[in-house]
Design a protein around this motif. Structure first.
Motif, PDB file in Angstrom:
ATOM      1  N   VAL A   1       0.676  -1.022  -0.158  1.00  0.00           N
ATOM      2  CA  VAL A   1      -0.167   0.042   0.123  1.00  0.00           C
ATOM      3  C   VAL A   1       0.718   1.042  -0.094  1.00  0.00           C
ATOM      4  O   VAL A   1       0.485   2.291  -0.772  1.00  0.00           O
ATOM      5  N   GLU A   2       1.926   1.168   0.790  1.00  0.00           N
ATOM      6  CA  GLU A   2       2.819   2.566   0.913  1.00  0.00           C
ATOM      7  C   GLU A   2       3.681   2.597  -0.426  1.00  0.00           C
ATOM      8  O   GLU A   2       4.075   3.687  -0.713  1.00  0.00           O
ATOM      9  N   ALA A   3       3.882   1.560  -1.281  1.00  0.00           N
ATOM     10  CA  ALA A   3       4.745   1.590  -2.447  1.00  0.00           C
ATOM     11  C   ALA A   3       4.332   2.534  -3.408  1.00  0.00           C
ATOM     12  O   ALA A   3       4.910   3.346  -4.052  1.00  0.00           O
ATOM     13  N   ALA A   4       2.769   2.983  -3.461  1.00  0.00           N
ATOM     14  CA  ALA A   4       2.269   4.105  -4.366  1.00  0.00           C
ATOM     15  C   ALA A   4       2.858   5.440  -4.059  1.00  0.00           C
ATOM     16  O   ALA A   4       2.816   6.450  -4.691  1.00  0.00           O
ATOM     17  N   ASN A   5       2.861   5.506  -2.499  1.00  0.00           N
ATOM     18  CA  ASN A   5       3.413   6.953  -2.068  1.00  0.00           C
ATOM     19  C   ASN A   5       4.778   7.148  -2.065  1.00  0.00           C
ATOM     20  O   ASN A   5       5.340   8.361  -1.302  1.00  0.00           O
ATOM     21  N   LEU A   6       5.685   6.399  -2.181  1.00  0.00           N
ATOM     22  CA  LEU A   6       7.296   6.340  -2.172  1.00  0.00           C
ATOM     23  C   LEU A   6       7.618   7.282  -3.327  1.00  0.00           C
ATOM     24  O   LEU A   6       7.269   7.069  -4.594  1.00  0.00           O
ATOM     25  N   LYS A   7       8.716   8.149  -3.024  1.00  0.00           N
ATOM     26  CA  LYS A   7       9.220   8.946  -4.236  1.00  0.00           C
ATOM     27  C   LYS A   7      10.356   8.113  -4.715  1.00  0.00           C
ATOM     28  O   LYS A   7      11.030   7.220  -4.123  1.00  0.00           O
ATOM     29  N   SER A   8      10.570   8.138  -6.256  1.00  0.00           N
ATOM     30  CA  SER A   8      11.579   7.402  -6.922  1.00  0.00           C
ATOM     31  C   SER A   8      12.714   7.918  -7.296  1.00  0.00           C
ATOM     32  O   SER A   8      13.696   7.344  -7.496  1.00  0.00           O
ATOM     33  N   ASP A   9      12.624   9.372  -7.257  1.00  0.00           N
ATOM     34  CA  ASP A   9      13.628  10.209  -7.801  1.00  0.00           C
ATOM     35  C   ASP A   9      14.463  10.900  -6.581  1.00  0.00           C
ATOM     36  O   ASP A   9      15.306  11.967  -6.801  1.00  0.00           O
ATOM     37  N   LEU A  10      14.426  10.255  -5.508  1.00  0.00           N
ATOM     38  CA  LEU A  10      15.453  10.731  -4.420  1.00  0.00           C
ATOM     39  C   LEU A  10      17.087  10.519  -4.752  1.00  0.00           C
ATOM     40  O   LEU A  10      17.132   9.248  -4.934  1.00  0.00           O
ATOM     41  N   PRO A  11      17.806  11.195  -4.375  1.00  0.00           N
ATOM     42  CA  PRO A  11      19.234  11.076  -4.374  1.00  0.00           C
ATOM     43  C   PRO A  11      19.469  10.176  -3.096  1.00  0.00           C
ATOM     44  O   PRO A  11      18.824  10.349  -2.148  1.00  0.00           O
ATOM     45  N   SER A  12      20.627   9.569  -3.379  1.00  0.00           N
ATOM     46  CA  SER A  12      21.111   8.621  -2.236  1.00  0.00           C
ATOM     47  C   SER A  12      22.141   9.642  -1.287  1.00  0.00           C
ATOM     48  O   SER A  12      22.901  10.186  -1.554  1.00  0.00           O
ATOM     49  N   PHE A  13      21.542   9.903  -0.038  1.00  0.00           N
ATOM     50  CA  PHE A  13      22.362  10.704   1.078  1.00  0.00           C
ATOM     51  C   PHE A  13      22.526   9.912   2.157  1.00  0.00           C
ATOM     52  O   PHE A  13      21.519   9.245   2.550  1.00  0.00           O
ATOM     53  N   ALA A  14      23.632  10.407   2.950  1.00  0.00           N
ATOM     54  CA  ALA A  14      23.930   9.695   4.215  1.00  0.00           C
ATOM     55  C   ALA A  14      24.079  10.623   5.431  1.00  0.00           C
ATOM     56  O   ALA A  14      23.867  11.654   5.082  1.00  0.00           O
ATOM     57  N   ILE A  15      24.236  10.070   6.539  1.00  0.00           N
ATOM     58  CA  ILE A  15      24.507  10.966   7.710  1.00  0.00           C
ATOM     59  C   ILE A  15      25.894  11.850   7.466  1.00  0.00           C
ATOM     60  O   ILE A  15      26.969  10.881   6.959  1.00  0.00           O
ATOM     61  N   GLY A  16      25.966  12.992   7.657  1.00  0.00           N
ATOM     62  CA  GLY A  16      27.126  13.662   7.416  1.00  0.00           C
ATOM     63  C   GLY A  16      26.972  14.495   6.202  1.00  0.00           C
ATOM     64  O   GLY A  16      28.020  15.341   5.978  1.00  0.00           O
ATOM     65  N   ASP A  17      26.289  14.199   5.239  1.00  0.00           N
ATOM     66  CA  ASP A  17      26.166  14.858   4.036  1.00  0.00           C
ATOM     67  C   ASP A  17      25.694  16.233   4.232  1.00  0.00           C
ATOM     68  O   ASP A  17      24.802  16.443   5.245  1.00  0.00           O
ATOM     69  N   THR A  18      25.986  17.468   3.338  1.00  0.00           N
ATOM     70  CA  THR A  18      25.304  18.747   3.306  1.00  0.00           C
ATOM     71  C   THR A  18      24.636  18.623   2.340  1.00  0.00           C
ATOM     72  O   THR A  18      24.758  18.263   1.114  1.00  0.00           O
TER      73      THR A  18
ATOM     74  N   ARG B   1      18.631  10.111  10.378  1.00  0.00           N
ATOM     75  CA  ARG B   1      17.556   9.550   9.731  1.00  0.00           C
ATOM     76  C   ARG B   1      16.901   8.685  10.726  1.00  0.00           C
ATOM     77  O   ARG B   1      17.719   7.927  11.348  1.00  0.00           O
ATOM     78  N   ALA B   2      15.622   8.395  10.521  1.00  0.00           N
ATOM     79  CA  ALA B   2      14.805   7.558  11.413  1.00  0.00           C
ATOM     80  C   ALA B   2      13.684   7.125  10.468  1.00  0.00           C
ATOM     81  O   ALA B   2      13.112   7.697   9.712  1.00  0.00           O
ATOM     82  N   GLY B   3      12.922   6.037  10.975  1.00  0.00           N
ATOM     83  CA  GLY B   3      11.767   5.571  10.079  1.00  0.00           C
ATOM     84  C   GLY B   3      12.107   4.357   8.898  1.00  0.00           C
ATOM     85  O   GLY B   3      13.427   4.396   8.529  1.00  0.00           O
ATOM     86  N   ARG B   4      11.170   4.130   8.456  1.00  0.00           N
ATOM     87  CA  ARG B   4      11.123   3.219   7.056  1.00  0.00           C
ATOM     88  C   ARG B   4       9.759   3.536   6.438  1.00  0.00           C
ATOM     89  O   ARG B   4       8.871   3.762   6.893  1.00  0.00           O
ATOM     90  N   GLY B   5       9.826   3.207   5.128  1.00  0.00           N
ATOM     91  CA  GLY B   5       8.998   3.325   4.197  1.00  0.00           C
ATOM     92  C   GLY B   5       8.639   4.734   4.042  1.00  0.00           C
ATOM     93  O   GLY B   5       9.305   5.699   4.072  1.00  0.00           O
ATOM     94  N   THR B   6       7.216   5.035   4.020  1.00  0.00           N
ATOM     95  CA  THR B   6       6.526   6.373   3.843  1.00  0.00           C
ATOM     96  C   THR B   6       6.898   7.394   5.100  1.00  0.00           C
ATOM     97  O   THR B   6       7.068   8.507   5.111  1.00  0.00           O
ATOM     98  N   ARG B   7       7.369   6.684   6.317  1.00  0.00           N
ATOM     99  CA  ARG B   7       7.590   7.355   7.617  1.00  0.00           C
ATOM    100  C   ARG B   7       9.080   7.838   7.845  1.00  0.00           C
ATOM    101  O   ARG B   7       9.183   8.089   8.893  1.00  0.00           O
ATOM    102  N   THR B   8       9.986   7.753   6.761  1.00  0.00           N
ATOM    103  CA  THR B   8      11.125   7.890   6.935  1.00  0.00           C
ATOM    104  C   THR B   8      11.442   9.527   6.925  1.00  0.00           C
ATOM    105  O   THR B   8      10.619  10.231   6.195  1.00  0.00           O
ATOM    106  N   MET B   9      11.977   9.755   8.021  1.00  0.00           N
ATOM    107  CA  MET B   9      12.243  11.292   8.420  1.00  0.00           C
ATOM    108  C   MET B   9      13.817  11.443   8.586  1.00  0.00           C
ATOM    109  O   MET B   9      14.664  10.474   8.969  1.00  0.00           O
ATOM    110  N   PHE B  10      14.463  12.702   8.309  1.00  0.00           N
ATOM    111  CA  PHE B  10      15.645  13.065   8.145  1.00  0.00           C
ATOM    112  C   PHE B  10      15.648  14.412   9.092  1.00  0.00           C
ATOM    113  O   PHE B  10      15.007  15.315   8.714  1.00  0.00           O
ATOM    114  N   THR B  11      16.845  14.650   9.770  1.00  0.00           N
ATOM    115  CA  THR B  11      16.874  15.699  10.425  1.00  0.00           C
ATOM    116  C   THR B  11      18.284  16.795   9.802  1.00  0.00           C
ATOM    117  O   THR B  11      19.272  16.154   9.767  1.00  0.00           O
ATOM    118  N   VAL B  12      18.060  17.801   9.423  1.00  0.00           N
ATOM    119  CA  VAL B  12      19.125  18.792   8.987  1.00  0.00           C
ATOM    120  C   VAL B  12      19.307  19.872   9.795  1.00  0.00           C
ATOM    121  O   VAL B  12      18.576  20.434  10.397  1.00  0.00           O
TER     122      VAL B  12
END
Length: 119
Positions: A8-25, A50-61
């Protein structure tokens, strides 16, 4: 049950996101509605969590504005986020960079990850 939720969540996931990690600007381009107008606001800073998975993924900047630290949490798959640009990659050895909250000045900087040389 978990497979059904993922489907069900797969329809709401973005596909064009860049891969970024902790420590990236990163530059996070956010859509702001002001009355009937829409504009894009850029929040630039270091990804500290970064926290969560699926559509609930959050990241803090986190960034420093006028000598004061400002943190903002973004939902990764939100329609309010127009795009995310990775400016530089940092080398870190932690999953969460909360220790940066206690640092001031040059000690906040992270070493930059160099791109692998093409042979």
């Amino acid at each position: 049950m978990s497979q059904l939720i993922d489907k069900v969540e797969a329809a709401n996931l973005k596909s064009d996101l860049p891969s970024f990690a902790i420590g990236d600007t990163v530059d996070v381009h956010t859509r702001i509605l002001e009355g009937d107008k829409e504009r894009t606001q850029i929040f630039s800073g270091t990804v500290i969590a970064r926290a969560g998975r699926g559509t609930r993924t959050m990241f803090t900047v986190r960034r420093i504005v006028a000598g004061e630290g400002v943190e903002r949490k973004f939902p990764l798959h939100s329609p309010r986020i127009a795009r995310i640009e990775v400016k530089r990659s940092g080398i870190v050895r932690r999953a969460k960079l909360y220790y940066l909250r206690d640092r001031v000045g040059k000690s906040v900087r992270l070493r930059e990850r160099r791109a692998a040389a093409a042979d």
